[in-house]
Design an enzyme around this catalytic site. Structure first.
Site, PDB file in Angstrom:
ATOM      1  N   LYS A 183       0.826  -1.214   0.000  1.00 54.66           N
ATOM      2  CA  LYS A 183       0.000   0.000   0.000  1.00 54.66           C
ATOM      3  C   LYS A 183       0.868   1.276   0.000  1.00 54.66           C
ATOM      4  CE  LYS A 183      -3.986  -2.224   2.263  1.00 54.66           C
ATOM      5  NZ  LYS A 183      -4.972  -2.138   3.390  1.00 54.66           N
ATOM      6  N   TYR A 204     -12.497  -2.048  -3.522  1.00 53.11           N
ATOM      7  CA  TYR A 204     -12.996  -2.130  -2.147  1.00 53.11           C
ATOM      8  C   TYR A 204     -14.518  -2.000  -2.073  1.00 53.11           C
ATOM      9  CZ  TYR A 204      -8.397  -2.218   0.109  1.00 53.11           C
ATOM     10  OH  TYR A 204      -7.146  -2.592   0.566  1.00 53.11           O
ATOM     11  N   ASN A 217      -2.020   0.299   6.717  1.00 52.56           N
ATOM     12  CA  ASN A 217      -1.461  -0.923   7.308  1.00 52.56           C
ATOM     13  C   ASN A 217      -0.603  -1.718   6.326  1.00 52.56           C
ATOM     14  OD1 ASN A 217      -3.523  -1.908   5.743  1.00 52.56           O
ATOM     15  ND2 ASN A 217      -4.664  -2.850   7.417  1.00 52.56           N
ATOM     16  N   HIS A 240      -2.230  -5.395   1.559  1.00 49.22           N
ATOM     17  CA  HIS A 240      -3.511  -6.083   1.359  1.00 49.22           C
ATOM     18  C   HIS A 240      -3.208  -7.513   0.967  1.00 49.22           C
ATOM     19  CE1 HIS A 240      -7.475  -7.194  -0.254  1.00 49.22           C
ATOM     20  NE2 HIS A 240      -6.780  -7.784  -1.221  1.00 49.22           N
ATOM     21  N   GLU A 290      -9.689 -11.052  -7.570  1.00 44.51           N
ATOM     22  CA  GLU A 290      -8.806  -9.885  -7.403  1.00 44.51           C
ATOM     23  C   GLU A 290      -7.619  -9.956  -8.362  1.00 44.51           C
ATOM     24  OE1 GLU A 290      -7.857  -9.605  -3.219  1.00 44.51           O
ATOM     25  OE2 GLU A 290      -9.945  -9.177  -2.682  1.00 44.51           O
TER      26      GLU A 290
HETATM   27  N1  UDP Z   1      -9.715  -0.389   7.290  1.00 49.03           N
HETATM   28  C1  UDP Z   1      -9.821   0.867   7.864  1.00 49.03           C
HETATM   29  N2  UDP Z   1     -10.507   0.972   9.049  1.00 49.03           N
HETATM   30  C2  UDP Z   1     -11.083  -0.090   9.669  1.00 49.03           C
HETATM   31  C3  UDP Z   1     -10.975  -1.366   9.057  1.00 49.03           C
HETATM   32  C4  UDP Z   1     -10.281  -1.482   7.874  1.00 49.03           C
HETATM   33  O1  UDP Z   1      -9.324   1.847   7.344  1.00 49.03           O
HETATM   34  O2  UDP Z   1     -11.692   0.067  10.722  1.00 49.03           O
HETATM   35  C5  UDP Z   1      -8.981  -0.525   6.009  1.00 49.03           C
HETATM   36  C6  UDP Z   1      -7.601  -1.193   6.167  1.00 49.03           C
HETATM   37  O3  UDP Z   1      -6.690  -0.577   5.273  1.00 49.03           O
HETATM   38  C7  UDP Z   1      -7.920  -2.626   5.784  1.00 49.03           C
HETATM   39  C8  UDP Z   1      -8.936  -2.430   4.663  1.00 49.03           C
HETATM   40  O4  UDP Z   1      -9.731  -1.339   5.108  1.00 49.03           O
HETATM   41  O5  UDP Z   1      -6.765  -3.321   5.377  1.00 49.03           O
HETATM   42  C9  UDP Z   1      -9.840  -3.609   4.376  1.00 49.03           C
HETATM   43  O6  UDP Z   1     -10.443  -4.025   5.567  1.00 49.03           O
HETATM   44  P1  UDP Z   1     -10.587  -5.578   5.931  1.00 49.03           P
HETATM   45  O7  UDP Z   1     -11.518  -5.684   7.100  1.00 49.03           O
HETATM   46  O8  UDP Z   1     -10.940  -6.352   4.689  1.00 49.03           O
HETATM   47  O9  UDP Z   1      -9.116  -5.959   6.468  1.00 49.03           O
HETATM   48  P2  UDP Z   1      -7.910  -6.824   5.848  1.00 49.03           P
HETATM   49  O10 UDP Z   1      -8.499  -8.008   5.139  1.00 49.03           O
HETATM   50  O11 UDP Z   1      -7.147  -5.902   4.913  1.00 49.03           O
HETATM   51  O12 UDP Z   1      -7.083  -7.210   7.054  1.00 49.03           O
END
Ligand code: UDP
Length: 149
Positions: A20, A60, A123, A126, A137
């Site tokens: 990212k 997303y 974070n 992805h 994807e």
């Molecule tokens: N995210 C965020 N706030 C939240 C939860 C998720 O900004 O409270 C963002 C974060 O970058 C995350 C992405 O949205 O990686 C997708 O969320 P998901 O729950 O699918 O998490 P992941 O599979 O990436 O761990």
């Protein structure tokens, strides 16, 4: 599924990974790739791109109703990302393991997110969360001819 010895059957899988913008900005692509390779994942496709708002929004789309959606899309277009296809035994689960929990404060110590993430949003990585989503994807970002095992 079990193999002939009664052990869990290992399947070669592919998963989609994205390094990212928070991580490309801090020059962490190589360090993150080393974590994948050390875990036995092969980087079989990789390209650095600037996502468009439409691409990030569509990627997303499952989170469209979530409060963090607009900020997340803005973050994902705030700089270049590195799109990757990772291949290996149980690649989806293995990648999720080395990524760590979404919230870096909850991620286990050795994981990419524990080591590198700035926040729950920024974070660093992805990774697809199922084989089915991985296939979709990967198709979203790559032609089959760009994937070279
Ligand atoms: N995210 C965020 N706030 C939240 C939860 C998720 O900004 O409270 C963002 C974060 O970058 C995350 C992405 O949205 O990686 C997708 O969320 P998901 O729950 O699918 O998490 P992941 O599979 O990436 O761990």
């Amino acid at each position: 599924r079990l193999n002939h010895r009664g052990d869990p059957k290992m399947a070669t899988e592919r998963t989609l990974s994205i390094i990212k913008p928070d991580a490309t900005r801090r020059n962490l692509t190589g360090k993150i790739n080393a974590v994948f390779e050390d875990a036995g994942l092969k980087i079989v496709a990789q390209k650095r791109v600037q996502l468009t708002p439409a691409q990030a929004g569509a990627f997303y789309a499952v989170h469209k109703e979530r409060p963090f959606y607009n900020d997340l899309v803005s973050f994902m277009i705030s700089g270049p990302v590195v799109l990757q296809v990772l291949e290996g035994e149980n690649a989806v689960a293995k990648n999720r393991e080395v990524m760590g929990a979404t919230d870096p404060k909850k991620a286990e110590a050795h994981t990419i997110r524990a080591q590198f993430a700035e926040s729950i949003e920024a974070n660093s990585v992805h990774g697809s969360d199922s084989a089915e989503n991985a296939a979709n994807e990967i198709r979203f970002f790559f032609a089959e001819t760009e994937i070279l095992p």
